[in-house]
Every structure is written in C-alpha cells, then in structure tokens.
Design an enzyme around this catalytic site. Sequence first.
Site, mmCIF file in Angstrom:
data_model
loop_
_atom_site.group_PDB
_atom_site.id
_atom_site.type_symbol
_atom_site.label_atom_id
_atom_site.label_comp_id
_atom_site.label_asym_id
_atom_site.label_seq_id
_atom_site.Cartn_x
_atom_site.Cartn_y
_atom_site.Cartn_z
ATOM 1 N N GLN A 213 0.841 -1.190 0.000
ATOM 2 C CA GLN A 213 0.000 0.000 0.000
ATOM 3 C C GLN A 213 0.878 1.243 0.000
ATOM 4 O O GLN A 213 0.636 2.196 -0.731
ATOM 5 C CB GLN A 213 -0.918 0.003 1.240
ATOM 6 C CG GLN A 213 -1.946 -1.118 1.254
ATOM 7 C CD GLN A 213 -3.005 -0.990 0.160
ATOM 8 O OE1 GLN A 213 -3.298 0.095 -0.306
ATOM 9 N NE2 GLN A 213 -3.559 -2.125 -0.269
ATOM 10 N N GLU B 16 -13.421 -3.308 0.008
ATOM 11 C CA GLU B 16 -12.081 -3.893 -0.080
ATOM 12 C C GLU B 16 -12.175 -5.372 0.269
ATOM 13 O O GLU B 16 -12.804 -5.741 1.259
ATOM 14 C CB GLU B 16 -11.143 -3.169 0.903
ATOM 15 C CG GLU B 16 -9.796 -3.812 1.135
ATOM 16 C CD GLU B 16 -8.933 -3.888 -0.129
ATOM 17 O OE1 GLU B 16 -9.055 -2.999 -0.992
ATOM 18 O OE2 GLU B 16 -8.168 -4.854 -0.255
ATOM 19 N N GLY C 196 -12.266 -1.237 -4.277
ATOM 20 C CA GLY C 196 -10.906 -1.667 -3.933
ATOM 21 C C GLY C 196 -10.170 -0.562 -3.199
ATOM 22 O O GLY C 196 -9.143 -0.073 -3.660
ATOM 23 N N ARG D 224 0.856 9.018 -9.480
ATOM 24 C CA ARG D 224 -0.460 8.430 -9.198
ATOM 25 C C ARG D 224 -1.228 9.288 -8.195
ATOM 26 O O ARG D 224 -2.398 9.616 -8.395
ATOM 27 C CB ARG D 224 -0.238 7.013 -8.662
ATOM 28 C CG ARG D 224 -1.467 6.290 -8.134
ATOM 29 C CD ARG D 224 -1.017 4.954 -7.537
ATOM 30 N NE ARG D 224 -2.106 4.141 -7.008
ATOM 31 C CZ ARG D 224 -2.550 4.211 -5.761
ATOM 32 N NH1 ARG D 224 -2.041 5.082 -4.911
ATOM 33 N NH2 ARG D 224 -3.537 3.419 -5.363
ATOM 34 N N GLU E 216 -18.130 -8.013 -6.244
ATOM 35 C CA GLU E 216 -19.183 -8.801 -6.875
ATOM 36 C C GLU E 216 -20.187 -9.327 -5.849
ATOM 37 O O GLU E 216 -21.295 -9.739 -6.206
ATOM 38 C CB GLU E 216 -18.567 -9.988 -7.642
ATOM 39 C CG GLU E 216 -17.849 -9.617 -8.939
ATOM 40 C CD GLU E 216 -16.485 -8.936 -8.719
ATOM 41 O OE1 GLU E 216 -15.989 -8.927 -7.566
ATOM 42 O OE2 GLU E 216 -15.934 -8.399 -9.692
ATOM 43 N N GLU F 199 -4.383 -7.890 -14.019
ATOM 44 C CA GLU F 199 -5.187 -7.991 -12.792
ATOM 45 C C GLU F 199 -6.685 -8.091 -13.087
ATOM 46 O O GLU F 199 -7.449 -8.528 -12.243
ATOM 47 C CB GLU F 199 -4.962 -6.817 -11.817
ATOM 48 C CG GLU F 199 -3.515 -6.658 -11.373
ATOM 49 C CD GLU F 199 -3.338 -5.526 -10.371
ATOM 50 O OE1 GLU F 199 -4.276 -5.225 -9.610
ATOM 51 O OE2 GLU F 199 -2.230 -4.944 -10.338
ATOM 52 N N GLU G 187 -9.131 2.973 -8.251
ATOM 53 C CA GLU G 187 -7.822 2.893 -8.918
ATOM 54 C C GLU G 187 -7.631 1.424 -9.217
ATOM 55 O O GLU G 187 -7.266 0.648 -8.337
ATOM 56 C CB GLU G 187 -6.729 3.442 -8.010
ATOM 57 C CG GLU G 187 -5.435 3.739 -8.748
ATOM 58 C CD GLU G 187 -4.600 2.490 -9.012
ATOM 59 O OE1 GLU G 187 -4.901 1.774 -9.998
ATOM 60 O OE2 GLU G 187 -3.667 2.244 -8.231
#
Lengths: 413, 413
Positions: free
Chosen positions: A48, A103, A81, A57, A132, A155, A146
């Site tokens: 992280q 998350e 996320g 970023r 989901e 990914e 992001e």
Amino acid sequence: MGDKPNDVEPENNAATSNGEAGVGGGATVDKGVDFAQYFCTYAFLYHQKEMLSDRVRMDAYYNAIFQNKHHFQGKTVLDVGTGSGILAIWSAQAGARKVYAVEATKMTEHARTLVAANNLQDVVEVIEGSMEEVTLPEKVDVIISEWMGYFLLRESMFDSVICARDRWLKPTGVISSLARVIYGLISGDDDIRYPSHARMWMAPIRSGLGDKKINDYEGAMDDWYSFVKETKTVYGVDMSVLTKPFSEEQKKYYLQAKNAIKFMQTSMWSNLHPQQVIGTAAAVKEIDCSTDTVDDILKVRSTILSSITGGCTRLCGFGGWFDVHFRGSKEDPAQKEIELTTAPSIDNGTHWGQQVFLFYPPISVSEGDNLNVSFSMNRSKENHRLMDIELSGEIKQSSGEALPSFRNRFYVE
Amino acid sequence: MGDKPNDVEPENNAATSNGEAGVGGGATVDKGVDFAQYFCTYAFLYHQKEMLSDRVRMDAYYNAIFQNKHHFQGKTVLDVGTGSGILAIWSAQAGARKVYAVEATKMTEHARTLVAANNLQDVVEVIEGSMEEVTLPEKVDVIISEWMGYFLLRESMFDSVICARDRWLKPTGVISSLARVIYGLISGDDDIRYPSHARMWMAPIRSGLGDKKINDYEGAMDDWYSFVKETKTVYGVDMSVLTKPFSEEQKKYYLQAKNAIKFMQTSMWSNLHPQQVIGTAAAVKEIDCSTDTVDDILKVRSTILSSITGGCTRLCGFGGWFDVHFRGSKEDPAQKEIELTTAPSIDNGTHWGQQVFLFYPPISVSEGDNLNVSFSMNRSKENHRLMDIELSGEIKQSSGEALPSFRNRFYVE
C-alpha cells in the site's frame, strides 16, 4: 540434499471446487486460490505504501478530486478496492455525504483505523468483501477506483468496476471512476457517459536487459562446462549428455521462457528512459469508459505502425504503457482536466513502469525503417488476471527491402 | 494497483484429502502438496548441479565408496533418492552387481540418460516413485543414500531411508547408507549394526547478520516516517496511526519473525567463519544408525553447556551444524574411515552451510562465561519436513553473577 522447497515458484494453475473468480475470459480461478494469489498481495501495508508513495499516481487522483469538488460535494460515493482507504478519505474531505469503501482483503482493518484517525468515521463506511458479492444500502452518485494493473489490464480489476457501475450506480448518477481514465457522468441507462478514456501504447525500444540476461545465461553455461569437465576428471562420471536439458532449463530461467518448446517469454517490468524509445508509439487500445463492457476488453487486436526515429540502432523489442484521462463529460466537463501517464519519463516515473517485450536476438534497424506489427492480447488460459500477448510482423527498410518477419509470444504475469 | 501476485510467499499449510506424506511427527501433508513443495525442487538440474559441485560432499561419498570397494563388489545396492544418479553410478563403478536407484521426481529421466551415457544401463535400474511406495524385485545387500538436510534433519528424508532399511535390506545384508553418517553392516534383524553416527552440533556465535537486518528494518521505518510526514503535508491525510502495524509487518519481514505475536523467527543459512564461533560447541543429538527409528528423531531434547572462549564479545545467537561418519562396523570396519563435517570452515564449506538462530538484541559476554541452554526440537505443526526449535537458558558470568534468562523460538523452513 539440502535445498529449500520455498525456492519453488508458486504455480498459477490450481483450480478446484466452489466459487470461481473472474467474470470471463482466461481460466476462471477458484475463489480461494484467487484470494491467495491476487488479493493477498494487497493485504500488506508495504505494498500500500508503495502505491501511496507514487507521486504521479497520487497527484493525479488528488487533483482530479480536489480540482473537481463539484462532482463530490453532497454526493454518495463508492470506492472499488479502497485498500488503505485513501481515495475514500479524499472523497469525504472533498465534501461527499457518504462514501462506501469496498475492499476484499483484511486491509479493511487498517482502512477503518485510518478513517477514524482522520475523523471521517461518520462519512466513510469500510465494507470488507469482493465487489461482486457485497450489498450496499443504497445506490451511489459517483464511483471512484484505482483499478489499473501493469500495462493497464493486468489484474483484470476493471471487471469489478464495470460490475459496480452496472449494479450500484444510480441511472442518473455521476461516475468518476478515477484511475487512469475514468471520470464521468451518467445521465441514464442508455446515456452512460464516461467522458474520459484509457489508452494502451506500444513502441519499439532498445534495451540492455536482454544483453544482461543473455550474458547471465552464457555465464551459467560456461560454469556448466567447467562442472562437466571437473566431474569427469575428478569423479569419473561423464555429465556431458545433460548439457542440452541443462541449457533448456537455464534458458527458461534467464530468458524468461515460460515454455521452452513454444519459447513463450514473460514480459518484464522496466523504467525506460525516453531515449530508449526508438520509434513512434502506437495506441493499441482505447477504452471508452462510458460504453465499454468486459467483452470489449477480453481480447485486444491491433496493428502497430511505427517508424524508427533513432538513427542506426537495435530493435530489442517493444515497450508497453498506458495513460488515462479525467476529462468529465461533454455536459459536465471537469473544471480541470487531469492526465495520468505511465509513459517513459525521466522525472515522472510510476510504480507501474513499462512492460517490456524482448526479442532474442535484437534486430538491426535504421532511421526511417517501417514496422508493421500485429498485436494480439488475450487473458491467460491459466489465470484470468494475467495475459498472453503475441507480436508478429515485419520491418520494411527505408530502402524498400524487407527484413525477415518475426513472431513472438509473451506472458504478462 | 500494479503489484505482482507472485510476490506472495508460498504457504506451507495446505493439506486436504487423499494420500499423506511423512511417517510421523509434525503435520502430515497431502502427497500432492508435498510433491509440489518438497520434491519439485529436486527436479531442477540446477539444484542437482549445486549438490554435485559441493566438493566436501562429493569427496566424502566418493572416498567412502572407492576406498571401501569390498562393501560393493558383487553386491545389490539400493540408492534412496538418487537424484541425478551419481551414487548409483559410483556404486556400479565400484563393482556392484545390481543397483536400484529410486527417485520420486522426473529427474529419473536425466538419471537414466546419465547411466546410459556412462555405459551402466545393465547394472543400474532407475525407478521412479517414492521410497515408501516402490516395489523392488529383490532385497538388497547395501543401502546408500544422501538424505541430509539443513541442520541434518530438515526435510525428514531419513524417514525414507529407515523405511527402505526395514523393507528392503536383507536381514544379513550390509548397509552403507552414505550420508552424513550411515554406513554399516547388518547381520540379522536383531543385530542391525550401523557403525557410523550422525551428530548435530550447536555453538554460541557472533554474527553481523542480525545487525544488517536490524539496520534494514530501521531504514524501512525511517522511510515510513518520511512517508507519513509527506502524506500529511502534501495530501492532507494522517497515516501515523498505521505506524505500529507497519512496524510489525516489517519486523516479520526483516527479522524473520514467523509470528509477530509469539515472535518466532526463522533460522537463516550462513557460511560462518570459524572465528565467529565464540564458545565451545555441544553435541545436541547423536544418531546411532544401527538402532534408531523414526521415533528416535521426532523430538530432540538436549542441554547445551558451553563456555565463552572469545574474550569480550557479543552473543548474537547460536550456529547449528552436523557431521556424519562412515566407519563401517566392529565386525566389518571400513578400510578407510571417512568423515563429512559441515562445521564452520574457511576452506571446506558445504552447500549445507550452518543454520543460525539469532537473538535480538545480542547479549554482551566475556571469556569464561558459562551458558546453560535447553535445546528442544520438534517437527513443525505446519509441515513435517520442517522444524520448530526452542532455545531457553541462562548465562552465568565468570564472576558468578547470572544474566537475565532468555527464551527464543525458531522455525527451520
């Protein structure tokens, strides 16, 4: 004896029983395996921190939010996320009424701590679960995320953003899926506007990486020949018959050959100097975030037309990168348009770097030579979050003569 | 985003359904998992070459065989875990009538090639399968094997040699299980004599490894504090609340803490200089290969009595190694007795090196201080091929004063 079993690479092909991850394309992977292989990485604060230390970023997202506060003030926001929770926190700081921060990993615990430490616990609700599967108490005005992996689509996390959009965005809501490209406004199911675009780029490059790897391989073989000689002389056993399988094993290792027979290499991370780009860059994919579905990103087919610009040099392969724009929509443009690019740069490198796809051996090229290359990208048959890429093409010299054609396969792992 | 799932360490705790590896002690592991984690390593020629390039290891076996040919001439031999086949080939070259070379991995293919290239295909029969499952056409006179792992017992491969001995050695056969210790003669079920012994040693050491790791950890924390400051100043988010969990994560990483709460460290491989050994070495286990069974090696309990010999220095932890002897038996002694030691050495290092068990922080000690340490070793609950070690004890200074006692747990992985 005396070797560590942990030297062994983790395999990506396990798939067993209940629960499959991934919406489509490539091999769907057992949910538990997907968690162990993919999500698990994001459960480390170290990772992280690496992302949070990427100034390019961070600046892009920070500016996209705080220079466009009108998209957040009084709105409900979903962060897909959330990781450490940074985008959720910024959204709240920019004036959001409510932020749902989803998350899949245990990083949720740290995100909750961070939210509370920044006095935003009444606005930001951290929810642990996969996008989901979670249920939100309401639909949202804005989606922020992001989601970009190496070379944009690695990914396959964009799938989850699309899922979030289709399930949880109000039909008339504003979407500002912040990433490399998403920032938008939705004003109806049939009029979903993602005003921003994501693009994938490829350009011919020169690189010393391949030379280093060939040198390493040749060094390993020199070492092998000494070993064979010594084993024969000192211990009376002829090992020379194993030279070929040893060479194949070492080629796999040093030259990143995924499969020695098909000679499929893995691509590599690199932080290219702009001068290593020896020809014009070509966009191989443009994603319109207002309309694209998973089907639109499953397979990418394109033609790379490029001219060599760097004098006499060596074509060592291709470099791939991406950019994304936060432009808002025609009806509701961003007050300040933001771009995030991961192109080769001296001062503005990102943790994404570039993916390089190397040829062995390099090809001698000259200024004005023209490349015509078919680019094909599919999700990997072994793991839907990884990708297979094929580059096949030819080079026409400025004299009009054609060099032998090439065809190379790569694995983005 | 943009992190590789392959950064994740392979886990050793998967265990599911049919087929269990390991005879006893520690967690038995699913056979497929055991193969993927353990045997798989030995399927690489690179690893075989590493072992075959270990001169100390090679010389010991070579001399044990060729300076004691009478144990091989006209005999049937079983090589347990033949790998590339080297011990089987030497046995045949020394005059064996028949050699069965058992190997669990696909290395069998290379072993067969090597046997044929050395014209021994009529003598050496390579058999693919685990020792516990294969069936030999006859019982054998001699068992030969190189079964030693780090700190002797890691890998638990001695279990397979014991299994081979109990099932396939003629009651009156000669066993020369060559390794660190086994070489013997059996003259009856009740009179199995392994004249050689394996020993495990522990000694107090000083080491810069711990300092380096602490420096790395402290560097990571310095970097974190800068990151926290910058994130607050530039991006308006206070991350300081995550300092403690980040510190714990980094301790696990840099200080090899297997479990941050119990602070169980993993031991490390090292090639110690003899001068780093700062006190007398103590044997913590002696294996009598003529009588020992799996039960005898499952748990090791011992007391390490050691005196500091190196002047004023720092006790940084303990180093562990082993030696084995090929002495033959009383009735049929080796014509030439061979020793293989992995003790700290300037010129005769081995690929086994030593395992080091570090203390944080080091303890100041002086010449004449006496250590009284309880040594306890069990197979790991997670994987029967790995080990848990506990060192608890006290130091009595030469003045008679006692230093605070210590208790450290380690994981040999």
